[in-house]
Design an enzyme around this catalytic site. Sequence first.
Site, PDB file in Angstrom:
ATOM      1  N   LEU A 137      48.115  60.912  41.758  1.00  0.00           N
ATOM      2  CA  LEU A 137      47.185  60.400  40.755  1.00  0.00           C
ATOM      3  C   LEU A 137      46.075  59.679  41.509  1.00  0.00           C
ATOM      4  O   LEU A 137      46.302  59.109  42.585  1.00  0.00           O
ATOM      5  CB  LEU A 137      47.880  59.420  39.805  1.00  0.00           C
ATOM      6  CG  LEU A 137      48.950  59.981  38.859  1.00  0.00           C
ATOM      7  CD1 LEU A 137      49.594  58.837  38.080  1.00  0.00           C
ATOM      8  CD2 LEU A 137      48.378  61.017  37.920  1.00  0.00           C
ATOM      9  N   ASP A 138      44.880  59.678  40.936  1.00  0.00           N
ATOM     10  CA  ASP A 138      43.779  58.940  41.548  1.00  0.00           C
ATOM     11  C   ASP A 138      44.100  57.448  41.585  1.00  0.00           C
ATOM     12  O   ASP A 138      44.915  56.953  40.803  1.00  0.00           O
ATOM     13  CB  ASP A 138      42.486  59.167  40.765  1.00  0.00           C
ATOM     14  CG  ASP A 138      42.051  60.621  40.779  1.00  0.00           C
ATOM     15  OD1 ASP A 138      42.419  61.337  41.722  1.00  0.00           O
ATOM     16  OD2 ASP A 138      41.348  61.035  39.835  1.00  0.00           O
ATOM     17  N   LYS A 139      43.420  56.737  42.452  1.00  0.00           N
ATOM     18  CA  LYS A 139      43.667  55.305  42.651  1.00  0.00           C
ATOM     19  C   LYS A 139      43.689  54.527  41.335  1.00  0.00           C
ATOM     20  O   LYS A 139      44.587  53.699  41.108  1.00  0.00           O
ATOM     21  CB  LYS A 139      42.595  54.724  43.574  1.00  0.00           C
ATOM     22  CG  LYS A 139      42.662  53.206  43.750  1.00  0.00           C
ATOM     23  CD  LYS A 139      41.516  52.703  44.609  1.00  0.00           C
ATOM     24  CE  LYS A 139      41.529  51.181  44.703  1.00  0.00           C
ATOM     25  NZ  LYS A 139      40.398  50.663  45.515  1.00  0.00           N
ATOM     26  N   THR A 141      43.853  55.783  38.192  1.00  0.00           N
ATOM     27  CA  THR A 141      44.575  56.421  37.089  1.00  0.00           C
ATOM     28  C   THR A 141      46.001  55.886  37.088  1.00  0.00           C
ATOM     29  O   THR A 141      46.625  55.751  38.140  1.00  0.00           O
ATOM     30  CB  THR A 141      44.589  57.951  37.246  1.00  0.00           C
ATOM     31  OG1 THR A 141      43.237  58.433  37.218  1.00  0.00           O
ATOM     32  CG2 THR A 141      45.374  58.609  36.124  1.00  0.00           C
ATOM     33  N   ARG A 236      38.924  64.384  34.965  1.00  0.00           N
ATOM     34  CA  ARG A 236      37.659  63.651  35.007  1.00  0.00           C
ATOM     35  C   ARG A 236      36.470  64.613  35.105  1.00  0.00           C
ATOM     36  O   ARG A 236      35.456  64.451  34.413  1.00  0.00           O
ATOM     37  CB  ARG A 236      37.667  62.686  36.186  1.00  0.00           C
ATOM     38  CG  ARG A 236      38.788  61.649  36.103  1.00  0.00           C
ATOM     39  CD  ARG A 236      39.022  60.953  37.441  1.00  0.00           C
ATOM     40  NE  ARG A 236      37.864  60.176  37.853  1.00  0.00           N
ATOM     41  CZ  ARG A 236      37.733  59.631  39.075  1.00  0.00           C
ATOM     42  NH1 ARG A 236      38.699  59.796  39.970  1.00  0.00           N
ATOM     43  NH2 ARG A 236      36.663  58.939  39.371  1.00  0.00           N
TER      44      ARG A 236
END
Length: 324
Positions: A137-139, A141, A236
């Site tokens: 997961l992105d930082k 998220t 996104r």
Amino acid sequence: MQNQIKLQSSLPEDYKGMRLDQALAHVFPEHSRTRITQWIRSGQVSVDGHQLEPKAKVNGGEQVTIHASVLAQLEEQPEDIALDIIYEDETLLVINKPAGLVVHPAAGNRQGTLLNALLHHAPSLSLLPRAGIVHRLDKDTTGLMVVAKTLTAHTALVAALQRREIAREYVALVGHEVIAGGTIDEPIGRHPQQRTKMAVTHNGKPARTHFRCLKRYHGFTLLDVKLETGRTHQIRVHLSHRGYPIVGDATYGWRYRVPAKSTPELQQALMAFRRQALHAKTLSLQHPVTLQTLSWQAPIPADFAALLKLLQAKEGYYCERDPA
């Protein structure tokens, strides 16, 4: 750190004429062919009591024994970072990742990551690729991630992810009133000018995202989003490309504006929300050992939930379905 392993098997008769390294990669699929080749060359593999070259042809029916050392694959150091563990057994670990926690170390950011935390929680993960992390997961998220605790489980889960057999469902708050759901089927690759960003581009990798409305507000919509593929920044990028930038995601098109009929509290909350309003709420998969279908849910985090509460206090919104 190293781990001693012993593997034994007989080669199927229909493997006759196959290279030894290829045959062993089929017999022991939890280990890569590169690793098996290294074991053969270092004399850690015997075939009917003999040591052979990786390219040697097999006849089928041979007895194979592997005595090998698996060395730690990671140089990162364990760190005592708290983990919100949703589920754990001898094979799997499911965590609820908070906002601000980077998943993998990178140049200039070797500490304070999820990987460092996992190495502290379970030191044996140093023997696995990416400390057993199956997807990321992105930082900023939040939400559910699965980590494998054995090499066999990691191999099985990565393969299941590639076959699209791991279901992941998200909620996203976008700065647009979305009338209906749909599917975004557009390839994603590196942005042609800004290399730290991703973009919809004709030479990108295939990517498909499904979305539908959960709640609609003045100027905003809470979406339920399901991934069919797992490209970097996929949700996104796809939502921004459709004209639905995620609240707080300045990288992909979110720009603060004063919402119609908004209260001062809502205006302040929107200005202060400096991360993407994106949460991985549901994860479902088949357990690689028991083969049981498992599913987990993680509640929307407090900052995201507080923003939704302020939106709900406005006049004119209506609800199609409760996101939680």
